[in-house]
Design a protein around this motif. Structure first.
Motif, short mmCIF file in Angstrom:
data_model
loop_
_atom_site.label_atom_id
_atom_site.label_comp_id
_atom_site.label_asym_id
_atom_site.label_seq_id
_atom_site.Cartn_x
_atom_site.Cartn_y
_atom_site.Cartn_z
N ALA A 71 24.79 -35.47 2.58
CA ALA A 71 25.23 -34.73 3.77
C ALA A 71 24.58 -35.25 5.03
O ALA A 71 25.20 -35.28 6.10
CB ALA A 71 24.92 -33.24 3.60
N SER A 216 21.70 -34.71 14.06
CA SER A 216 22.58 -34.69 12.89
C SER A 216 21.78 -34.44 11.62
O SER A 216 22.19 -33.65 10.76
CB SER A 216 23.32 -36.03 12.79
OG SER A 216 23.97 -36.15 11.55
N PHE A 220 22.81 -30.95 9.61
CA PHE A 220 23.43 -30.94 8.28
C PHE A 220 22.39 -30.78 7.18
O PHE A 220 22.64 -30.11 6.18
CB PHE A 220 24.25 -32.22 8.09
CG PHE A 220 25.42 -32.31 9.03
CD1 PHE A 220 26.52 -31.48 8.89
CD2 PHE A 220 25.41 -33.20 10.09
CE1 PHE A 220 27.59 -31.54 9.76
CE2 PHE A 220 26.47 -33.28 10.97
CZ PHE A 220 27.56 -32.45 10.80
N THR A 411 31.50 -35.41 5.36
CA THR A 411 30.36 -34.54 5.67
C THR A 411 30.68 -33.08 5.43
O THR A 411 29.93 -32.36 4.77
CB THR A 411 29.93 -34.73 7.15
OG1 THR A 411 29.56 -36.09 7.35
CG2 THR A 411 28.75 -33.83 7.48
N VAL A 415 29.07 -30.08 3.00
CA VAL A 415 28.62 -28.78 3.50
C VAL A 415 29.41 -27.65 2.84
O VAL A 415 28.85 -26.62 2.46
CB VAL A 415 28.76 -28.72 5.04
CG1 VAL A 415 28.42 -27.33 5.56
CG2 VAL A 415 27.86 -29.76 5.70
#
Length: 497
Positions: A71, A216, A220, A411, A415
């Protein structure tokens, strides 16, 4: 990003003389074994817990860290594919995966095994965006369905056979053979790609935005870690470990979005969401992934803890559906090319709603054949939704957005997986506790199994609600037409971008 004059365009690399099939085979081989490894180790957790003498919550990090690294890494992949060639990215990913597999196989203690899994995850995190981005570059929109269907075979089939294959290996061999047997194939993928894989993407080397990469990672990583911890800690959302990481990740995500929309060189260009079909596809894929995880997590728990099956037997029950899903993906890809997304996605979502409702009706006495049939039917629905929806959404993007679009989708799928696991496990746990509180004989082991069944029913009802939302969204989907097909010149980034 560079100026408009140097923006990547379809003519920068001559694709006319490039043979697509060897490249597709290279991608499939590498992706199959890297994705297979995501679920191959799950059934070995009990053996690993005994050998390394660590708690089950510690062993869980072998899966949590994998999801966490993937991720975190995927958003940066949109930048990496503009700095390195297709060969460099793919070979680097497979070499990392091979090294990580070797470290896992010879790990003398748990910390070494965890490091090996993290190295493997770096390889997988680089592999997925490169694979999808290469397909978008190689194949025109009218032929992408079949190509993406072949990739779908790998993505859906590999994790489906992982638990069954793992159980079969562990019946007669040590857990280390889960890695020893994968290693030769990973090395073969490196050699095959070195011979046949060609460069198909443009290297523009845009400026690296360190702040965006940091935001980022926190965003994430914090969200995935927080939600993944939800099922491992006491008191759920009230535990500081959960809400602190989720809150930090959410704040960092808001700052990351702001940074991408205002930066001249975003690492993940969120303007891809201006394409309406891409936005619809992204939301729909997230919802469907959460429904999928509800089944993949809850059915094994019900079969092992409620119905008394072994892990290997539970894996065998899920195997036919996984195989069916894999083999249907190329077929639905060709049907997508011919009939468009609506002919597949709408009935697929309708079937998914029906199956999720039937899952809420299963009991501890439900025949195994019925579970196999329901799971196979769900697999048919998934093959009709996932790749057609993704391909249709990505088809509306222009070439300079390909790396960003694939990175965004990959991504958000990771998630969504973390969110799905957290939501459904917490709903199951809550339903189980409520049943036991109302039970007249909570010490009876049979009541425990019935309580588990009640909790799983609650979780499947949540999954059904997600499926209904996906069905409603499917009616808004139309076939994407790329800007070039509309007769307009492919838009380029402005000189200030």
């Amino acid at each position: 990003m560079q100026s408009a004059a140097s923006a990547p365009g379809p003519g920068s690399i001559d694709l006319g003389n490039i043979k697509r099939l060897p490249i597709l085979i290279s991608l499939i081989i590498g992706a199959f074994f890297s994705i297979l490894n995501e679920t191959l180790l799950n059934i070995a957790f009990v053996d690993l817990q005994k050998e390394f003498n660590v708690a089950y919550t510690t062993i869980q990090w072998l899966s949590t860290s994998y999801m966490l690294v993937v991720a975190v890494l995927i958003p940066a992949s949109a930048l990496l594919v503009q700095w390195f060639t297709t060969r460099q990215m793919f070979l680097g990913a497979m070499i990392l995966f091979s090294v990580g597999t070797l470290v896992c196989a010879i790990a003398p203690q748990f910390s070494f095994l965890l490091v090996g899994r993290i190295i493997q995850a770096f390889g997988t995190g680089l592999m997925l965006p490169v694979m999808m981005n290469t397909i978008l570059v190689l194949y025109p929109p009218e032929k992408r369905g079949a190509a993406m269907g072949s990739i779908g075979l790998v993505i859906m089939f590999a994790p489906a056979i992982g638990p069954t294959l793992s159980g079969l290996i562990l019946e007669s061999m040590n857990w280390r053979w889960l890695f020893y047997l994968v290693l030769p194939f990973a090395i073969f993928a490196v050699i095959f790609a070195f011979i046949f894989l060609k460069n198909v993407t443009d290297v523009t080397k845009p400026r690296v935005d360190i702040l965006s990469i940091l935001l980022s990672t926190i965003a994430f990583g914090g969200i995935v870690y927080g939600f993944s911890s939800l099922g491992e800690v006491e008191n759920g959302w009230s535990n500081p470990r959960v809400y602190a990481f989720v809150a930090a990740g959410t704040v960092a995500l808001a700052l990351f979005i702001w940074r991408q929309l205002t930066s001249k060189t975003p690492i993940l260009d969120l303007r891809a969401f201006k394409a309406p079909m891409f936005s619809f596809a992204t939301v729909q894929v997230i919802i469907v992934m959460m429904s999928l995880f509800s089944t993949l997590m809850l059915l094994p728990i019900l079969m092992q803890q409620g119905m008394g099956m072994t892990a290997f037997a539970a894996g065998l029950v899920l195997l036919p559906g996984g195989i069916l899903n894999g083999f249907l993906s190329p077929i639905t890809g060709k049907l997508f090319d011919k009939f468009g997304p609506r002919a597949l996605v709408i009935p697929g979502c309708a079937i998914l709603v029906l199956v999720m409702w039937l899952f809420t009706r299963i009991t501890l006495d439900t025949p195994t054949s019925t579970i196999v049939l329901l799971h196979c039917t769900m697999s048919i629905a998934m093959s009709m939704i996932m790749m057609p929806a993704q391909t249709n959404g990505l088809n509306q993007l222009t070439r300079q957005y390909y790396p960003h679009g694939t990175a965004i989708m990959n991504t958000l799928q990771q998630v969504a997986g973390a969110l799905g696991i957290a939501f459904f496990i917490s709903v199951m746990s809550s339903g189980t506790k409520d049943y036991m509180l109302s039970s007249s004989d909570p010490t009876n082991p049979a009541e425990g199994a019935l309580a588990l069944n009640a909790g799983i029913h609650d979780a499947f009802q949540l999954g059904m609600i997600f499926a209904i939302v996906a069905l409603v969204l499917s009616f808004f989907i139309r076939r994407s037409v790329s800007p070039k097909e509309e007769g307009a010149a492919e838009p380029r980034m402005s000189a200030t971008h």
